[in-house]
Design an enzyme around this catalytic site. Structure first.
Site, PDB file in Angstrom:
ATOM      1  N   TYR A   1      14.917 -43.363  24.079  1.00 50.44           N
ATOM      2  CA  TYR A   1      16.259 -43.090  23.568  1.00 50.44           C
ATOM      3  C   TYR A   1      16.670 -44.226  22.633  1.00 50.44           C
ATOM      4  CZ  TYR A   1      21.249 -41.663  24.146  1.00 50.44           C
ATOM      5  OH  TYR A   1      22.537 -41.245  23.968  1.00 50.44           O
TER       6      TYR A   1
ATOM      7  N   TRP B   1      30.951 -44.406  32.188  1.00 51.50           N
ATOM      8  CA  TRP B   1      30.478 -44.953  30.913  1.00 51.50           C
ATOM      9  C   TRP B   1      31.282 -44.381  29.756  1.00 51.50           C
ATOM     10  CZ3 TRP B   1      27.686 -48.920  29.275  1.00 51.50           C
ATOM     11  CH2 TRP B   1      27.221 -48.928  27.963  1.00 51.50           C
ATOM     12  N   TRP B   2      31.490 -43.068  29.780  1.00 49.78           N
ATOM     13  CA  TRP B   2      32.279 -42.441  28.718  1.00 49.78           C
ATOM     14  C   TRP B   2      33.676 -43.059  28.639  1.00 49.78           C
ATOM     15  CZ3 TRP B   2      31.260 -36.548  29.812  1.00 49.78           C
ATOM     16  CH2 TRP B   2      29.964 -36.225  29.394  1.00 49.78           C
TER      17      TRP B   2
ATOM     18  N   TYR C   1      30.029 -52.197  20.111  1.00 49.43           N
ATOM     19  CA  TYR C   1      29.156 -51.109  20.535  1.00 49.43           C
ATOM     20  C   TYR C   1      27.777 -51.666  20.908  1.00 49.43           C
ATOM     21  CZ  TYR C   1      26.835 -46.562  20.560  1.00 49.43           C
ATOM     22  OH  TYR C   1      26.124 -45.454  20.928  1.00 49.43           O
TER      23      TYR C   1
ATOM     24  N   HIS D   1      25.941 -51.890  24.707  1.00 45.70           N
ATOM     25  CA  HIS D   1      24.631 -51.308  24.962  1.00 45.70           C
ATOM     26  C   HIS D   1      23.598 -52.376  25.331  1.00 45.70           C
ATOM     27  CE1 HIS D   1      26.386 -47.615  23.501  1.00 45.70           C
ATOM     28  NE2 HIS D   1      25.342 -46.997  24.026  1.00 45.70           N
TER      29      HIS D   1
END
Length: 104
Positions: free
Chosen positions: A41, A76-77, A18, A22
């Site tokens: 964010y 992306w999802w 993860y 990112h």
């Protein structure tokens, strides 16, 4: 500027993956988020529960509600769906959090 937060769930054993994904976030996705009025964010990981805590700021005139229609967001999802809890359309399962305290 409004601050919002939400919680998602990472599948066990995927914390490093993860983070890696990112670290290599696609510039076109960053542009899409910024164009929607998103800034500052951050996502935090809580190891014992595999929960991802996200907090961001958005402009009053934000268009975040339109992000699920974006091809780059959908891509992306799909890219992230193997390591996170998602809905059938690959959107991450997210629960909005209610702010109960803020110190500025």
């Amino acid at each position: 500027m409004e601050k919002i937060a939400f919680v998602m769930t990472l599948k066990p054993g995927f914390e490093r993956e993860y983070e890696k994904r990112h670290d290599e976030i696609w510039p076109e996705l960053v542009d899409e988020l910024k164009n929607a009025g998103v800034s500052d964010y951050s996502i935090f990981y809580e190891e014992s529960s595999n929960k991802l805590f996200a907090v961001l700021k958005r402009e009053e005139s934000h268009t975040m509600d339109e992000l699920p229609l974006s091809p780059i967001v959908k891509k992306w999802w799909a890219f992230m769906s193997d390591i996170m809890d998602t809905h059938d359309d690959n959107e991450p399962v997210a629960t909005d959090l209610k702010m109960v305290f803020h110190l500025d």
